[in-house]
Scaffold this motif. Sequence first.
Motif, mmCIF file in Angstrom:
data_model
loop_
_atom_site.group_PDB
_atom_site.id
_atom_site.type_symbol
_atom_site.label_atom_id
_atom_site.label_comp_id
_atom_site.label_asym_id
_atom_site.label_seq_id
_atom_site.Cartn_x
_atom_site.Cartn_y
_atom_site.Cartn_z
ATOM 1 N N ILE A 103 10.711 -7.254 1.032
ATOM 2 C CA ILE A 103 10.410 -8.190 2.118
ATOM 3 C C ILE A 103 10.493 -7.447 3.433
ATOM 4 N N ALA A 104 9.896 -8.043 4.480
ATOM 5 C CA ALA A 104 9.926 -7.436 5.806
ATOM 6 C C ALA A 104 11.334 -7.609 6.433
ATOM 7 N N TYR A 105 11.661 -6.721 7.353
ATOM 8 C CA TYR A 105 12.993 -6.772 7.986
ATOM 9 C C TYR A 105 13.139 -8.036 8.829
ATOM 10 N N SER A 106 12.080 -8.469 9.500
ATOM 11 C CA SER A 106 12.127 -9.706 10.288
ATOM 12 C C SER A 106 12.398 -10.910 9.392
ATOM 13 N N GLU A 107 11.779 -10.924 8.217
ATOM 14 C CA GLU A 107 12.015 -12.028 7.281
ATOM 15 C C GLU A 107 13.468 -12.006 6.810
ATOM 16 N N ASP A 122 15.590 -13.609 9.475
ATOM 17 C CA ASP A 122 15.432 -15.064 9.456
ATOM 18 C C ASP A 122 16.273 -15.691 8.355
ATOM 19 N N LYS A 123 16.248 -15.087 7.182
ATOM 20 C CA LYS A 123 17.025 -15.617 6.083
ATOM 21 C C LYS A 123 18.531 -15.465 6.359
ATOM 22 N N THR A 126 14.712 -4.429 1.471
ATOM 23 C CA THR A 126 14.034 -4.174 2.729
ATOM 24 C C THR A 126 14.555 -2.871 3.296
#
Length: 654
Positions: A51-55, A58-59, A89
């Motif tokens: 997954i992306a680091y931004s995602e 968010d989680k 990630t």
Amino acid sequence: MSDNDRQNGPDNGGGNPWLKSLLIWVGILAALALFVTLFEGPGTQASGGSIAYSEFLDKLESGQVKDAAVTPGSGPITGTLADDTKFRTNNPGDPQLVNKLQEKNVVITARAEETPSVWVYLLYQSLPFLLFLGIAFFVLRQMQKNSGSGAMGFGKSRARLLTQKEGKVTFDDVAGIDEAREELQEIVEFLKDPTKFARLGGKIPKGALLVGSPGTGKTLLARAIAGEAGVPFFTISGSDFVEMFVGVGASRVRDMFEQAKKSAPCIVFIDEIDAVGRSRGAGLGNQNDEREQTLNQLLVEMDGFEANEGIIIIAATNRPDVLDPALLRPGRFDRQVVVPTPDIEGRVKILQVHMRKVPLAPDVDPRVIARGTPGFSGADLANLVNEAALLAARRGKRLVAMSEFEEAKDKVMMGAERRSMVMTEDEKRMTAYHEAGHAIVALHEPASDPIHKATIIPRGRALGMVMRLPERDSYSYHRDKMHANLAVSMGGRVAEELIFGYDKVSSGASGDIQSATRLARAMVTMWGMSDTIGPLELTYADDSYLGQAGLRNAPMSNRTAQVIDKEIKRLVESGLTRARDVLTEQLDKLHLLAEALLEYETLSGDEIKRLVTSGDIGREDSTGLHTPAPAAGTSIPKTRRRKGPFGNPAPQGA
């Protein structure tokens, strides 16, 4: 050493080549799998989706991250979400990452930073090169094995060892060349019982040269010798010695004899030896240097200081005139066996050999087929039998009948039937009278060969033909038969002139005129059949008068050449006069035979004789009744007419 070991050579080591190839390919696939695994690395092998680091942030803010494993610096981050889903990630080097994880009560696991060893690094860098090198070596090894054995196998012999598993041939399979077979049968006795001849001081022949036209059975004879003697049989072609590199051919000759010595007593068969055995010094400059070195080495191996006992060289060629004299002398080729085209008795025996595997109908007569195939070699006769079997199979028959053999013979000699050829009614009618003219003249010339059949069905370049079969093979021509052949050749042209007029004579007699002119020229310039010229030879003959090479005039004066031309013209015109006298007297029979050919297309020799003598060909039609041929000058009844050779109704009579 077994035959299989000899044939495979020492490099195989007695193993299975297919198993070796399979193991090599398995090793290559395993190396590819290792290469992919190493480059994936431990991070790739970890479970979970990327997954992306931004995602990930968010989680983390929403409290969905249960635990995380963090590598110092910018290493990867792996862990588990609240729904027990694995994730992965990359850390961009965020210094506040640990604080954020602690604020959300995430279970943190610190992972030590992995430092690969220098050996792993070198393996990563060198594995692609090693893999490419291994594949290239394997491909190169396979190519060298298929082209001639080994990494430096240019000089290795390409002679192949034939074993009995590949089809044993004996003298029972060789027919029609009895004299050549008897010559070579002594070699078999030498190999079986050499002491029988050694008691009287006899020595085994070192070589035998088989000379004959293509297809006469030279290779078959050599295999029969090996089959009868039961000794190893090496076979190689003369062209296999010669390569673009100078000295390779000589090296292959040495290696071939080394292999033969290990298997002695044995037979080495060199097919088409004229490829390397041509006379030395015939080339310009050094163009033939490689071939001459190969020939020199062959001469030394066959009869040099070191005797090769127990090795018999059998060679075959159809060009003995170009071979080097040193190769032909006794001590190298002690015997020169001529393998001729078979005579009629030989052709009968050859046909019987090839007919063993063919189911024959009761009406098949090999002697009749042999009479109609003068000059055929053994290969030609084998092809004829095969064509007859294929023709019967296409027709759905269970037995091969005489009709299939007749059609196969015509196909081999003149080509397939051209039933789709479009001809006008006048052309078909002229063809019928042309062939009838040949047949009538042949019947009334006592010295002519008997008629076998006449047909107006086009084959090859001929629109029709009259086939005459000799009662036996002829080895010399008599004067009366020569004049009869001249008259028969002119019969077709005379028939056209008598029936259709002087202005309607066609070009269909071009082949007849050519053969008549050649025969007349040979009579005048070769055979002394001209009283004006006398018994003089005035030509250089490259072949017989019927050969494709033709005849070349010898040096002569212009006056002599003019006399020769006059004599040739006189002989041809005398044949024309004899044909005109016969056809003028037998004009009613000419009409009768032409009408029968227009209706039935093909008539046998017996039917033609019966038609000329009694007016009835003796053939039964579809109703089972005898249908006599129409009288001269009458038309064919419509109730008896059938489709002609080109899909149209058979034409009316003259």
